[in-house]
Design a protein around this motif. Structure first.
Motif, PDB file in Angstrom:
ATOM      1  N   LYS A  49       1.715  -7.430  -8.002  1.00  0.00           N
ATOM      2  CA  LYS A  49       1.464  -7.864  -6.627  1.00  0.00           C
ATOM      3  C   LYS A  49       1.276  -6.688  -5.673  1.00  0.00           C
ATOM      4  CE  LYS A  49       5.433 -10.067  -6.456  1.00  0.00           C
ATOM      5  NZ  LYS A  49       5.970  -9.701  -7.792  1.00  0.00           N
ATOM      6  N   SER A  50       2.223  -5.748  -5.701  1.00  0.00           N
ATOM      7  CA  SER A  50       2.128  -4.604  -4.786  1.00  0.00           C
ATOM      8  C   SER A  50       0.915  -3.749  -5.119  1.00  0.00           C
ATOM      9  CB  SER A  50       3.391  -3.736  -4.871  1.00  0.00           C
ATOM     10  OG  SER A  50       4.508  -4.456  -4.414  1.00  0.00           O
ATOM     11  N   THR A  51       0.661  -3.587  -6.396  1.00  0.00           N
ATOM     12  CA  THR A  51      -0.500  -2.786  -6.810  1.00  0.00           C
ATOM     13  C   THR A  51      -1.787  -3.415  -6.281  1.00  0.00           C
ATOM     14  OG1 THR A  51       0.702  -2.107  -8.797  1.00  0.00           O
ATOM     15  CG2 THR A  51      -1.685  -1.774  -8.794  1.00  0.00           C
ATOM     16  N   PHE A 169       1.137  -7.785   3.962  1.00  0.00           N
ATOM     17  CA  PHE A 169       2.601  -7.771   4.018  1.00  0.00           C
ATOM     18  C   PHE A 169       3.137  -7.695   2.594  1.00  0.00           C
ATOM     19  CE2 PHE A 169       1.305 -10.025   7.845  1.00  0.00           C
ATOM     20  CZ  PHE A 169       2.198  -9.610   8.826  1.00  0.00           C
ATOM     21  N   ASP A 170       3.966  -6.701   2.323  1.00  0.00           N
ATOM     22  CA  ASP A 170       4.567  -6.595   0.990  1.00  0.00           C
ATOM     23  C   ASP A 170       6.071  -6.849   1.083  1.00  0.00           C
ATOM     24  OD1 ASP A 170       5.126  -6.242  -1.654  1.00  0.00           O
ATOM     25  OD2 ASP A 170       4.247  -4.235  -1.817  1.00  0.00           O
ATOM     26  N   GLU A 171       6.476  -8.062   0.787  1.00  0.00           N
ATOM     27  CA  GLU A 171       7.878  -8.488   0.844  1.00  0.00           C
ATOM     28  C   GLU A 171       8.555  -8.043   2.142  1.00  0.00           C
ATOM     29  OE1 GLU A 171      10.155  -8.526  -2.630  1.00  0.00           O
ATOM     30  OE2 GLU A 171       8.461  -8.314  -3.995  1.00  0.00           O
ATOM     31  N   PRO A 172       7.995  -8.488   3.277  1.00  0.00           N
ATOM     32  CA  PRO A 172       8.484  -7.997   4.572  1.00  0.00           C
ATOM     33  C   PRO A 172       9.906  -8.430   4.912  1.00  0.00           C
ATOM     34  CG  PRO A 172       6.960  -9.816   4.887  1.00  0.00           C
ATOM     35  CD  PRO A 172       6.879  -9.436   3.434  1.00  0.00           C
TER      36      PRO A 172
HETATM   37 MG   LIG Z   1       6.093  -5.266  -5.319  1.00  0.00          MG
END
Ligand SMILES: [Mg+2]
Ligand SMILES: Nc1ncnc2c1ncn2[C@@H]1O[C@H](COP(=O)(O)OP(=O)(O)OP(=O)(O)O)[C@@H](O)[C@H]1O
Length: 251
Positions: A49-51, A169-172
């Motif tokens: 996901k983050s990638t 947004f990455d796990e805000p």
């Molecule tokens: Mg991640």
């Protein structure tokens, strides 16, 4: 024939592949996101996901395939990358505010430095944005004197100060105490309702159900399933997605 401009997605990933060493992290990712869409990306830890988010704003270089933003290729090595990135706001789990600056100064910085906005104009815009995120009284505070939820709202205001076309947004809310999660999600909900294009990696499935237009479920670096939240939660088709939904519902 290329699409007409109106029909062109704001973000497009075409057959994107990305590995770290021999570990394939993104595998044949095809994804198109229209302007105004709010998309939640879900999947277990390590699914990529983050990638994927980092490939969208060129923080990560893809091995093959391409990423397009507003029709332009996102290439971390190209001269255009700074200009493209200025139009993409990113909010992380860690707020990363500048500790030696006030809240207002944090929000004003990029518009003044990157966009060449006059400080007085940047200041009044920053003050407006603090109203938007619900903490106008914190303008002159130091980041360290704010709660986590307030700091994250400043981080959102700081990203919005650049007038981005897209917000990532990455796990805000993952680093926040439970009682502060709501206030951050409410700001994000209002942004989505205001028409901001958003890609949100989150485990907050209530938010996903209530706010997003589409859930993209990734597993093992592949988009296994995507669709409107109601369909996803009620009747995910793939076993992996069903397993994921069951875990969340019975959590
Ligand atoms: Mg991640
Ligand atoms: N810079 C890197 N170098 C090596 N491996 C990496 C790098 N970044 C990510 N990975 C690996 O790629 C895989 C996917 O990572 P990614 O951070 O995209 O997953 P994720 O879905 O965001 O997970 P999480 O929910 O835990 O944040 C993981 O196995 C991770 O260890």
């Amino acid at each position: 024939m290329p699409n007409s401009e109106a029909a062109e997605p704001l973000v497009e990933l075409r057959d994107v592949r990305k590995s770290f060493g021999d570990h394939v992290v993104l595998d044949e990712i095809d994804l198109a996101i229209d302007a105004g869409e709010a998309v939640v990306v879900a999947g277990v830890s390590g699914s990529g996901k983050s990638t994927m988010l980092r490939c969208i704003n060129g923080l990560e270089e893809v091995d093959s395939g391409e990423v397009l933003f507003a029709g332009e290729r996102v290439d971390p090595r190209s001269k255009s990358i700074g200009r493209l990135r200025a139009d993409i706001g990113m909010v992380f789990q860690q707020f990363n505010l500048f500790p030696h600056m006030t809240v207002l100064e944090n929000i004003m910085l990029a518009p003044v430095k990157v966009r060449g906005v006059e400080p007085a104009a940047a200041r009044s815009r920053a003050q407006e944005l603090l109203e938007t995120v619900g903490i106008p009284e914190k303008a002159d505070a130091a980041p360290a004197d704010l709660s986590g939820g307030q700091q994250q709202r400043v981080a959102i205001a700081r990203a919005l100060a650049m007038d981005p076309k897209l917000m990532l947004f990455d796990e805000p809310t993952s680093a926040l105490d439970p009682e502060m999660i709501r206030e951050v999600l409410d700001v994000m909900r209002d942004l989505a309702r205001g028409g901001m294009t958003m890609v949100v990696v989150t485990h907050e499935m209530g938010f996903a159900r209530e706010v997003c237009d589409r859930i993209v479920f990734i597993d093992g670096g592949q988009i296994v399933e995507q669709g409107p939240p109601d369909e996803f939660f009620a009747a995910a088709k793939s076993p992996r997605a069903r397993e994921f939904v069951d875990k969340i519902i019975h959590h």
